[in-house]
Design a protein around this motif. Sequence first.
Motif, PDB file in Angstrom:
ATOM      1  N   PHE A 142      -4.339  31.251  15.019  1.00 45.21           N
ATOM      2  CA  PHE A 142      -3.962  29.956  14.461  1.00 45.21           C
ATOM      3  C   PHE A 142      -2.963  29.166  15.308  1.00 45.21           C
ATOM      4  CE2 PHE A 142      -5.084  32.721  10.854  1.00 45.21           C
ATOM      5  CZ  PHE A 142      -6.092  31.971  10.274  1.00 45.21           C
ATOM      6  N   THR A 143      -2.217  29.831  16.168  1.00 46.04           N
ATOM      7  CA  THR A 143      -1.181  29.138  16.934  1.00 46.04           C
ATOM      8  C   THR A 143      -1.773  28.546  18.210  1.00 46.04           C
ATOM      9  OG1 THR A 143       0.421  30.759  16.145  1.00 46.04           O
ATOM     10  CG2 THR A 143       1.104  29.343  17.968  1.00 46.04           C
ATOM     11  N   PRO A 144      -1.623  27.246  18.422  1.00 47.34           N
ATOM     12  CA  PRO A 144      -2.135  26.642  19.665  1.00 47.34           C
ATOM     13  C   PRO A 144      -1.402  27.198  20.888  1.00 47.34           C
ATOM     14  CG  PRO A 144      -1.608  24.957  18.026  1.00 47.34           C
ATOM     15  CD  PRO A 144      -1.036  26.238  17.517  1.00 47.34           C
ATOM     16  N   GLU A 145      -2.084  27.147  22.007  1.00 41.45           N
ATOM     17  CA  GLU A 145      -1.455  27.554  23.255  1.00 41.45           C
ATOM     18  C   GLU A 145      -0.353  26.555  23.614  1.00 41.45           C
ATOM     19  OE1 GLU A 145      -2.017  30.233  25.353  1.00 41.45           O
ATOM     20  OE2 GLU A 145      -3.147  30.991  23.630  1.00 41.45           O
ATOM     21  N   PRO A 146       0.726  27.022  24.238  1.00 40.17           N
ATOM     22  CA  PRO A 146       1.794  26.089  24.619  1.00 40.17           C
ATOM     23  C   PRO A 146       1.314  25.079  25.650  1.00 40.17           C
ATOM     24  CG  PRO A 146       2.142  28.237  25.626  1.00 40.17           C
ATOM     25  CD  PRO A 146       1.015  28.406  24.653  1.00 40.17           C
ATOM     26  N   ASP A 147       1.855  23.879  25.561  1.00 37.67           N
ATOM     27  CA  ASP A 147       1.580  22.842  26.557  1.00 37.67           C
ATOM     28  C   ASP A 147       2.679  22.939  27.606  1.00 37.67           C
ATOM     29  OD1 ASP A 147       1.275  20.541  28.066  1.00 37.67           O
ATOM     30  OD2 ASP A 147       0.691  19.300  26.362  1.00 37.67           O
ATOM     31  N   LEU A 148       2.420  23.713  28.664  1.00 35.02           N
ATOM     32  CA  LEU A 148       3.445  23.960  29.664  1.00 35.02           C
ATOM     33  C   LEU A 148       3.752  22.716  30.483  1.00 35.02           C
ATOM     34  CD1 LEU A 148       2.382  27.526  30.883  1.00 35.02           C
ATOM     35  CD2 LEU A 148       4.052  26.891  29.124  1.00 35.02           C
ATOM     36  N   LYS A 150       4.046  19.647  29.279  1.00 31.45           N
ATOM     37  CA  LYS A 150       5.034  18.898  28.494  1.00 31.45           C
ATOM     38  C   LYS A 150       6.174  19.784  27.992  1.00 31.45           C
ATOM     39  CE  LYS A 150       1.689  15.449  26.879  1.00 31.45           C
ATOM     40  NZ  LYS A 150       1.059  14.820  25.693  1.00 31.45           N
ATOM     41  N   ASN A 151       6.083  21.079  28.298  1.00 28.80           N
ATOM     42  CA  ASN A 151       7.089  22.045  27.858  1.00 28.80           C
ATOM     43  C   ASN A 151       7.233  22.040  26.336  1.00 28.80           C
ATOM     44  OD1 ASN A 151       9.038  24.043  27.983  1.00 28.80           O
ATOM     45  ND2 ASN A 151      10.713  22.631  28.419  1.00 28.80           N
ATOM     46  N   ILE A 152       6.099  22.140  25.661  1.00 22.38           N
ATOM     47  CA  ILE A 152       6.095  22.205  24.201  1.00 22.38           C
ATOM     48  C   ILE A 152       5.399  23.496  23.776  1.00 22.38           C
ATOM     49  CG2 ILE A 152       5.255  21.161  22.066  1.00 22.38           C
ATOM     50  CD1 ILE A 152       5.451  18.446  23.404  1.00 22.38           C
ATOM     51  N   TRP A 153       6.116  24.289  22.999  1.00 26.64           N
ATOM     52  CA  TRP A 153       5.573  25.510  22.422  1.00 26.64           C
ATOM     53  C   TRP A 153       5.406  25.295  20.919  1.00 26.64           C
ATOM     54  CZ3 TRP A 153       5.284  30.455  25.179  1.00 26.64           C
ATOM     55  CH2 TRP A 153       5.603  30.335  26.536  1.00 26.64           C
ATOM     56  N   PHE A 154       4.553  26.116  20.303  1.00 25.87           N
ATOM     57  CA  PHE A 154       4.277  25.958  18.878  1.00 25.87           C
ATOM     58  C   PHE A 154       4.733  27.162  18.061  1.00 25.87           C
ATOM     59  CE2 PHE A 154       1.378  23.341  21.300  1.00 25.87           C
ATOM     60  CZ  PHE A 154       1.564  22.106  20.698  1.00 25.87           C
ATOM     61  N   ALA A 155       5.301  28.140  18.723  1.00 30.20           N
ATOM     62  CA  ALA A 155       5.891  29.305  18.057  1.00 30.20           C
ATOM     63  C   ALA A 155       6.698  30.062  19.104  1.00 30.20           C
ATOM     64  CB  ALA A 155       4.812  30.213  17.459  1.00 30.20           C
ATOM     65  N   ARG A 156       7.696  30.789  18.632  1.00 31.49           N
ATOM     66  CA  ARG A 156       8.452  31.637  19.544  1.00 31.49           C
ATOM     67  C   ARG A 156       7.710  32.961  19.731  1.00 31.49           C
ATOM     68  NH1 ARG A 156      14.056  32.158  16.645  1.00 31.49           N
ATOM     69  NH2 ARG A 156      12.562  32.440  14.944  1.00 31.49           N
ATOM     70  N   ASP A 157       7.566  33.356  20.964  1.00 27.29           N
ATOM     71  CA  ASP A 157       6.894  34.607  21.290  1.00 27.29           C
ATOM     72  C   ASP A 157       7.651  35.219  22.463  1.00 27.29           C
ATOM     73  OD1 ASP A 157       4.813  36.600  21.214  1.00 27.29           O
ATOM     74  OD2 ASP A 157       3.983  35.646  22.987  1.00 27.29           O
ATOM     75  N   LEU A 158       8.466  36.230  22.190  1.00 26.09           N
ATOM     76  CA  LEU A 158       9.368  36.765  23.202  1.00 26.09           C
ATOM     77  C   LEU A 158       8.645  37.266  24.449  1.00 26.09           C
ATOM     78  CD1 LEU A 158      12.134  37.498  24.229  1.00 26.09           C
ATOM     79  CD2 LEU A 158      12.090  39.551  22.790  1.00 26.09           C
ATOM     80  N   PRO A 159       7.594  38.071  24.340  1.00 19.79           N
ATOM     81  CA  PRO A 159       6.938  38.528  25.569  1.00 19.79           C
ATOM     82  C   PRO A 159       6.419  37.381  26.434  1.00 19.79           C
ATOM     83  CG  PRO A 159       6.250  39.871  23.713  1.00 19.79           C
ATOM     84  CD  PRO A 159       7.014  38.719  23.141  1.00 19.79           C
ATOM     85  N   ARG A 160       5.776  36.394  25.814  1.00 18.97           N
ATOM     86  CA  ARG A 160       5.216  35.291  26.592  1.00 18.97           C
ATOM     87  C   ARG A 160       6.307  34.390  27.159  1.00 18.97           C
ATOM     88  NH1 ARG A 160      -0.255  32.956  23.971  1.00 18.97           N
ATOM     89  NH2 ARG A 160      -0.135  31.858  25.944  1.00 18.97           N
ATOM     90  N   MET A 161       7.359  34.172  26.378  1.00 17.75           N
ATOM     91  CA  MET A 161       8.433  33.306  26.860  1.00 17.75           C
ATOM     92  C   MET A 161       9.211  33.952  28.005  1.00 17.75           C
ATOM     93  SD  MET A 161       9.931  31.508  23.387  1.00 17.75           S
ATOM     94  CE  MET A 161       9.299  29.873  22.956  1.00 17.75           C
TER      95      MET A 161
END
Length: 231
Positions: A142-148, A150-161
């Motif tokens: 359900f969570t969209p992929e981040p728009d890198l 524009k530097n916009i994320w849609f959820a916090r995800d520690l491993p990916r961040m």
Amino acid sequence: MTKRMILPLIFGVAGIAVLLWLGLWQMQRLEWKLGIIDAIETRMAAEPVALAELPQQLSKDVNNYQRVKLNATLTGREMHVLTSIKFKGPGFRVVAEAIWNDQTILVDLGFVLEESKNTPRTGEELQFIGNLIWPNEWDPAFTPEPDLTKNIWFARDLPRMSENFKTAPIMVVMQSATLVDGGEYNDTLPQPVSVNITNDHLQYAITWFSLALVWFGMTLYLLWRIKRKTV
């Protein structure tokens, strides 16, 4: 009782039983969740421990929500997580890169409105007090992929961040920040956002019990209608 009433009665009793069971199950889940929340709140309110004194290999099972303190310097690199806060409107959580103990980690600085998203946040070494956290927000379905771009994320995800910024997999949610010499430093930092644990089990239980009551009323009405037609 006529034969025509037996099947609706069985259907009604079965439906009520299922709905009541779901309501009772949610009450059991509520008790379980309240125990978890109490343990988390106790850990979050404990005296902060120096992050450097914790084992090098931090664990979600052992260290999640632990209150810590650390001296770190913001580098100016940030990831912005789209969110909103009641009575404030839409904005972003600012997850910033910080230099701590000769390595880089992530610090969740809190919430800013969109117009303050790109305010520079760098400078002096700060003492942060906050909580270690492994966010459980990312849902691949359900969570969209981040728009890198524009530097916009849609959820916090520690491993990916942490992979995105090549930092250590450590995230501290800030409660407060002061200058190392003890002075206040609040001019440019976002508004801290407390760590919230969702607990909707009471609302779910009320919903199921309400549906059981409605089902009971509908069953009585149906049986009454059938009885009238057979008289």
